[in-house]
Write an enzyme that holds these catalytic residues in place. Structure first.
Site, PDB file in Angstrom:
ATOM      1  N   SER A 146       0.865  -1.184   0.000  1.00 31.82           N
ATOM      2  CA  SER A 146       0.000   0.000   0.000  1.00 31.82           C
ATOM      3  C   SER A 146       0.901   1.234   0.000  1.00 31.82           C
ATOM      4  CB  SER A 146      -0.862   0.006   1.270  1.00 31.82           C
ATOM      5  OG  SER A 146      -1.520   1.236   1.433  1.00 31.82           O
ATOM      6  N   TYR A 159      -2.100  -1.118  10.209  1.00 26.19           N
ATOM      7  CA  TYR A 159      -1.989  -1.198   8.748  1.00 26.19           C
ATOM      8  C   TYR A 159      -0.583  -0.775   8.293  1.00 26.19           C
ATOM      9  CZ  TYR A 159      -3.846  -0.911   3.951  1.00 26.19           C
ATOM     10  OH  TYR A 159      -4.100  -1.102   2.607  1.00 26.19           O
TER      11      TYR A 159
HETATM   12  N1  LIG Z   1      -8.530  -0.258  -2.019  1.00 26.06           N
HETATM   13  C1  LIG Z   1      -7.482   0.450  -1.710  1.00 26.06           C
HETATM   14  O1  LIG Z   1      -7.507   1.688  -1.783  1.00 26.06           O
HETATM   15  C2  LIG Z   1      -6.218  -0.214  -1.284  1.00 26.06           C
HETATM   16  C3  LIG Z   1      -5.073   0.585  -1.184  1.00 26.06           C
HETATM   17  C4  LIG Z   1      -3.891  -0.001  -0.796  1.00 26.06           C
HETATM   18  C5  LIG Z   1      -3.842  -1.345  -0.522  1.00 26.06           C
HETATM   19  N2  LIG Z   1      -4.976  -2.098  -0.615  1.00 26.06           N
HETATM   20  C6  LIG Z   1      -4.853  -3.511  -0.287  1.00 26.06           C
HETATM   21  O2  LIG Z   1      -5.405  -4.260  -1.334  1.00 26.06           O
HETATM   22  C7  LIG Z   1      -5.822  -5.531  -0.829  1.00 26.06           C
HETATM   23  C8  LIG Z   1      -7.223  -5.797  -1.326  1.00 26.06           C
HETATM   24  O3  LIG Z   1      -8.082  -4.794  -0.781  1.00 26.06           O
HETATM   25  P1  LIG Z   1      -9.422  -4.339  -1.498  1.00 26.06           P
HETATM   26  O4  LIG Z   1      -9.398  -2.866  -1.572  1.00 26.06           O
HETATM   27  O5  LIG Z   1      -9.639  -5.141  -2.705  1.00 26.06           O
HETATM   28  O6  LIG Z   1     -10.450  -4.709  -0.334  1.00 26.06           O
HETATM   29  P2  LIG Z   1     -11.786  -5.577  -0.369  1.00 26.06           P
HETATM   30  O7  LIG Z   1     -12.320  -5.486   1.015  1.00 26.06           O
HETATM   31  O8  LIG Z   1     -12.629  -5.184  -1.508  1.00 26.06           O
HETATM   32  O9  LIG Z   1     -11.236  -7.057  -0.662  1.00 26.06           O
HETATM   33  C9  LIG Z   1     -10.457  -7.743   0.280  1.00 26.06           C
HETATM   34  C10 LIG Z   1     -10.879  -9.210   0.276  1.00 26.06           C
HETATM   35  O10 LIG Z   1     -10.050  -9.909   1.223  1.00 26.06           O
HETATM   36  C11 LIG Z   1     -10.879 -10.801   1.938  1.00 26.06           C
HETATM   37  N3  LIG Z   1     -10.289 -11.107   3.234  1.00 26.06           N
HETATM   38  C12 LIG Z   1     -10.249 -10.327   4.333  1.00 26.06           C
HETATM   39  N4  LIG Z   1      -9.676 -10.979   5.343  1.00 26.06           N
HETATM   40  C13 LIG Z   1      -9.326 -12.208   4.876  1.00 26.06           C
HETATM   41  C14 LIG Z   1      -8.699 -13.337   5.450  1.00 26.06           C
HETATM   42  N5  LIG Z   1      -8.326 -13.346   6.737  1.00 26.06           N
HETATM   43  N6  LIG Z   1      -8.499 -14.411   4.675  1.00 26.06           N
HETATM   44  C15 LIG Z   1      -8.904 -14.437   3.380  1.00 26.06           C
HETATM   45  N7  LIG Z   1      -9.514 -13.389   2.781  1.00 26.06           N
HETATM   46  C16 LIG Z   1      -9.717 -12.293   3.520  1.00 26.06           C
HETATM   47  C17 LIG Z   1     -12.204 -10.068   2.072  1.00 26.06           C
HETATM   48  O11 LIG Z   1     -13.272 -10.955   2.378  1.00 26.06           O
HETATM   49  C18 LIG Z   1     -12.337  -9.414   0.714  1.00 26.06           C
HETATM   50  O12 LIG Z   1     -13.008 -10.246  -0.202  1.00 26.06           O
HETATM   51  C19 LIG Z   1      -5.672  -5.458   0.684  1.00 26.06           C
HETATM   52  O13 LIG Z   1      -4.464  -6.073   1.064  1.00 26.06           O
HETATM   53  C20 LIG Z   1      -5.614  -3.968   0.931  1.00 26.06           C
HETATM   54  O14 LIG Z   1      -4.927  -3.651   2.117  1.00 26.06           O
HETATM   55  C21 LIG Z   1      -6.155  -1.570  -0.984  1.00 26.06           C
END
Ligand SMILES: NC(=O)c1ccc[n+]([C@@H]2O[C@H](COP(=O)([O-])OP(=O)(O)OC[C@H]3O[C@@H](n4cnc5c(N)ncnc54)[C@H](O)[C@@H]3O)[C@@H](O)[C@H]2O)c1
Length: 261
Positions: A146, A159
């Protein structure tokens, strides 16, 4: 249309939503066989349905597993190998944002929870997928870090610790496994409009979260949220053989946010 994933097996954690789903769609249209891991059964089913809509021939395995539990991680790896025989590419992506608070108010249990999923989960994925790739003599891993893993953002003790740790794990394992033909890289997304970000905006102001979002991205050089499919396409490139020489490093996808601090 490229076909970088014909007969390739792609394993994606957090495949039930957001960035994991976007990556699944991006590789499925290019022929990938997919193993999708998530704690959300409904999310997995939605992604599988979306994949079948755009790639009706795609083989998709839905695996309900918690990335923070080692027995679940060994099971998602063994189920993938039983179904498809190998793992060519691994999007080690599942994560949660956790609560937002000043460090002094940040709950210790909340810290442990965020670190367990976002850091331990990534470590366990590496620990159990890398030996397969080493034996194959090939493979590509993309860990999801991130902007909060390469810069300070604030109010995110758990985080920030976890995502900086993901960058550290990426550098470490990329250096270890490069000699076996395996590359390990991380992406560092900025604010991408997924259910996770929507949830955190609603935490700040449940009534006016869209306005909060507009203010939030006004500091971004591009003055907008990223789109999940933009990250999905980057992940697909990095998971493909085309990116085989990108290793032990982190690629931002944030509209320039991390350069502006
Ligand atoms: N969206 C953003 O702006 C952003 C920015 C930086 C990093 N990220 C990172 O991207 C990744 C995906 O995030 P996203 O935005 O798609 O979020 P999201 O919530 O849409 O998707 C995350 C998925 O991970 C699953 N999940 C959560 N805990 C879990 C576990 N213990 N075991 C298995 N699955 C699990 C959730 O059920 C969900 O389907 C994450 O690591 C997040 O930190 C997202």
């Amino acid at each position: 249309m490229q076909d970088r994933f014909t007969d390739k097996v792609v394993l994606i954690t957090g495949g039930g939503s957001g960035l994991g789903r976007s990556a699944a769609l991006a590789v499925a249209v290019e022929g990938a066989k997919l193993a999708l891991v998530d704690v959300s059964e409904a999310g997995l089913a939605e992604t599988a349905a979306a994949v079948r809509e755009i790639a009706p021939q795609a083989e998709v395995r839905e695996i309900l597993a918690d990335v923070s539990k080692e027995e679940d991680v060994t099971r998602y790896v063994s189920e993938t190998v039983s179904a498809f025989g190998r793992v060519d590419a691994f999007f080690n992506n599942a994560g949660i944002e956790g609560k937002q608070n000043l460090t002094e108010d940040f709950g210790s249990e909340e810290f442990d929870k965020v670190v367990a999923i976002n850091l331990r989960g990534v470590f366990l994925g590496l620990k159990h997928v890398l030996p397969l790739m080493r034996e194959q003599g090939s493979g590509s891993v993309v860990n999801t870090a991130s902007v909060g893993g390469i810069r300070g953002v604030g109010n995110q003790s758990g985080y920030a610790a976890a995502k900086h740790g993901v960058v550290g794990l990426t550098r470490n394992s990329g250096i270890e496994y490069g000699r076996f033909g395996v590359s390990v890289k991380a992406i560092a997304p900025g604010a991408i409009m997924t259910p996770m970000v929507e949830g955190s905006l609603k935490q700040i102001d449940p009534e006016n979260w869209e306005e909060v979002g507009r203010q939030f991205v006004s500091v971004n050089p591009m003055n907008r949220f990223g789109r999940p499919e933009e990250v999905g396409h980057l992940a697909a490139f990095l998971l493909s053989d085309q990116a085989g020489f990108i290793n032990a490093t982190v690629i931002p996808i944030d509209g320039g946010q991390s350069e502006k601090y």
